[in-house]
Design a protein around this motif. Structure first.
Motif, PDB file in Angstrom:
ATOM      1  N   ARG A 124       1.070  -1.085   0.382  1.00  0.00           N
ATOM      2  CA  ARG A 124       0.487   0.067  -0.498  1.00  0.00           C
ATOM      3  C   ARG A 124       0.607   1.561   0.029  1.00  0.00           C
TER       4      ARG A 124
ATOM      5  N   CYS B 273     -15.513   8.082  10.515  1.00  0.00           N
ATOM      6  CA  CYS B 273     -15.006   7.536  10.044  1.00  0.00           C
ATOM      7  C   CYS B 273     -14.931   6.813  11.849  1.00  0.00           C
TER       8      CYS B 273
ATOM      9  N   CYS C  17     -15.858   2.948  13.109  1.00  0.00           N
ATOM     10  CA  CYS C  17     -14.943   1.853  12.403  1.00  0.00           C
ATOM     11  C   CYS C  17     -13.477   2.262  13.501  1.00  0.00           C
ATOM     12  N   HIS C  18     -13.216   2.931  13.431  1.00  0.00           N
ATOM     13  CA  HIS C  18     -11.950   3.444  13.992  1.00  0.00           C
ATOM     14  C   HIS C  18     -12.019   4.294  15.312  1.00  0.00           C
TER      15      HIS C  18
ATOM     16  N   THR D 103       1.010   4.103  11.771  1.00  0.00           N
ATOM     17  CA  THR D 103       0.160   5.250  10.786  1.00  0.00           C
ATOM     18  C   THR D 103       0.663   6.366  10.817  1.00  0.00           C
TER      19      THR D 103
ATOM     20  N   MET E   4     -11.710  -0.165   4.140  1.00  0.00           N
ATOM     21  CA  MET E   4     -11.578   0.863   4.324  1.00  0.00           C
ATOM     22  C   MET E   4     -11.716   2.399   2.572  1.00  0.00           C
TER      23      MET E   4
HETATM   24  C1  HEC Z   1     -16.053   0.504   7.057  1.00  0.00           C
HETATM   25  C2  HEC Z   1     -14.811   0.707   8.213  1.00  0.00           C
HETATM   26  C3  HEC Z   1     -14.478   2.179   7.822  1.00  0.00           C
HETATM   27  C4  HEC Z   1     -14.731   3.428   8.015  1.00  0.00           C
HETATM   28  C5  HEC Z   1     -15.595   3.596   8.098  1.00  0.00           C
HETATM   29  C6  HEC Z   1     -13.190   4.238   7.733  1.00  0.00           C
HETATM   30  N1  HEC Z   1     -11.947   3.427   7.482  1.00  0.00           N
HETATM   31 FE1  HEC Z   1     -10.338   3.679   7.932  1.00  0.00          FE
HETATM   32  N2  HEC Z   1      -9.785   1.671   7.836  1.00  0.00           N
HETATM   33  C7  HEC Z   1     -10.254   0.815   7.577  1.00  0.00           C
HETATM   34  C8  HEC Z   1      -9.787  -0.218   8.225  1.00  0.00           C
HETATM   35  C9  HEC Z   1     -10.115  -1.990   7.813  1.00  0.00           C
HETATM   36  C10 HEC Z   1      -8.269   0.807   7.443  1.00  0.00           C
HETATM   37  C11 HEC Z   1      -7.385  -0.704   7.635  1.00  0.00           C
HETATM   38  C12 HEC Z   1      -7.198  -1.267   6.270  1.00  0.00           C
HETATM   39  C13 HEC Z   1      -6.014  -2.167   5.744  1.00  0.00           C
HETATM   40  O1  HEC Z   1      -5.060  -2.311   7.605  1.00  0.00           O
HETATM   41  O2  HEC Z   1      -4.852  -2.194   5.048  1.00  0.00           O
HETATM   42  C14 HEC Z   1      -8.331   1.258   7.549  1.00  0.00           C
HETATM   43  C15 HEC Z   1      -7.472   2.471   7.598  1.00  0.00           C
HETATM   44  C16 HEC Z   1      -7.322   3.696   7.325  1.00  0.00           C
HETATM   45  C17 HEC Z   1      -5.887   4.516   7.537  1.00  0.00           C
HETATM   46  C18 HEC Z   1      -4.356   3.730   7.361  1.00  0.00           C
HETATM   47  C19 HEC Z   1      -3.740   3.538   8.179  1.00  0.00           C
HETATM   48  C20 HEC Z   1      -2.326   3.089   8.434  1.00  0.00           C
HETATM   49  O3  HEC Z   1      -1.565   2.921   9.208  1.00  0.00           O
HETATM   50  O4  HEC Z   1      -2.137   2.327   7.422  1.00  0.00           O
HETATM   51  C21 HEC Z   1      -6.539   5.918   8.312  1.00  0.00           C
HETATM   52  C22 HEC Z   1      -5.294   7.183   7.886  1.00  0.00           C
HETATM   53  C23 HEC Z   1      -7.582   5.859   7.627  1.00  0.00           C
HETATM   54  N3  HEC Z   1      -8.135   4.680   7.370  1.00  0.00           N
HETATM   55  C24 HEC Z   1      -8.667   7.245   8.135  1.00  0.00           C
HETATM   56  C25 HEC Z   1      -9.791   6.755   7.762  1.00  0.00           C
HETATM   57  C26 HEC Z   1     -10.853   8.311   7.851  1.00  0.00           C
HETATM   58  C27 HEC Z   1     -10.294  10.147   8.316  1.00  0.00           C
HETATM   59  C28 HEC Z   1     -11.907   7.797   8.102  1.00  0.00           C
HETATM   60  C29 HEC Z   1     -13.491   9.111   7.661  1.00  0.00           C
HETATM   61  C30 HEC Z   1     -13.108   9.922   6.688  1.00  0.00           C
HETATM   62  C31 HEC Z   1     -11.564   6.954   7.824  1.00  0.00           C
HETATM   63  N4  HEC Z   1     -11.098   6.161   7.732  1.00  0.00           N
HETATM   64  C32 HEC Z   1     -13.263   5.219   7.584  1.00  0.00           C
HETATM   65  C33 HEC Z   1     -11.896   0.863   8.045  1.00  0.00           C
HETATM   66  C34 HEC Z   1     -12.209   2.243   7.551  1.00  0.00           C
END
Ligand code: HEC
Length: 168
Positions: A33, A66, A69-70, A96, A117
């Motif tokens: 990635r 966000c 999930c987060h 991160t 994500m």
């Molecule tokens: C439906 C669930 C979900 C939602 C809603 C979501 N995320 Fe995520 N996000 C994830 C997952 C699962 C991963 C890890 C994917 C992977 O490991 O490749 C991730 C990864 C990330 C990462 C990368 C972190 C890293 O260390 O690689 C960032 C930055 C992030 N999200 C920000 C956000 C933000 C800002 C929002 C809202 C605008 C958001 N996410 C909404 C599930 C979600």
């Protein structure tokens, strides 16, 4: 050889929804990635200046879109975040935080293929102010105060968080 392994890691993490990927597969997917972010974008500086008001706006946006999930604190400890594979990572940790602003923006704008994500950016990256604003908030996560955390509860989507209902 190497690209075959990356493809394998993606395939495993992407399509076997319930089988937990091995640590190696997760590491490979993570590496792939980072490599997927174009060099010019990896080094892009955040064009939006941080300010206290902007951080409040970003915090509310994060709580709304966000945190399902987060989690509000970025830990990923939510019923969804912990049950998707790969899991939602703890955004406060160095994995991160060591990503560049440009990489964080790229991930938020484009999402991460084969994972939970989603992509949040609409249209031209140059006009995606929201994603750059969220990058500032991700930088702020390790310093989140108890008051800020409390305030976020009011912005979590209501249906997912019955505990916040009393406020409305
Ligand atoms: C439906 C669930 C979900 C939602 C809603 C979501 N995320 Fe995520 N996000 C994830 C997952 C699962 C991963 C890890 C994917 C992977 O490991 O490749 C991730 C990864 C990330 C990462 C990368 C972190 C890293 O260390 O690689 C960032 C930055 C992030 N999200 C920000 C956000 C933000 C800002 C929002 C809202 C605008 C958001 N996410 C909404 C599930 C979600």
């Amino acid at each position: 050889m190497v690209s075959g392994w990356f493809a394998y890691a993606f395939f495993q993490t992407g399509f076997s929804a319930k089988a937990k990927p091995s640590a190696l597969e997760v590491v490979m997917a993570r590496q792939a990635r980072h490599l997927a972010v174009p060099f010019s974008q990896r080094n892009a500086a955040n064009p939006i200046p941080a300010s206290p008001d902007l951080l409040i706006e970003a915090r509310h946006h994060f709580a709304d879109h966000c945190a399902t999930c987060h989690a509000n604190d970025g830990s990923g400890k939510t019923p969804i975040g912990e049950n998707v594979y790969p899991k939602a990572p703890d955004l406060r940790l160095s994995d991160t935080q060591s990503m560049s602003d440009g990489e964080l923006f790229f991930v938020i704008h484009n999402g991460i293929r084969f994972t939970a994500m989603p992509a949040w950016g609409k249209g031209d990256p140059a006009e995606d102010k929201d994603s750059w604003t969220l990058v500032h908030f991700i930088r702020h996560l390790p310093k989140l105060t108890p008051d800020e955390l409390e305030d976020m509860k009011h912005y979590n989507p209501k249906t997912d968080h019955p505990a916040a209902d009393h406020h409305h």
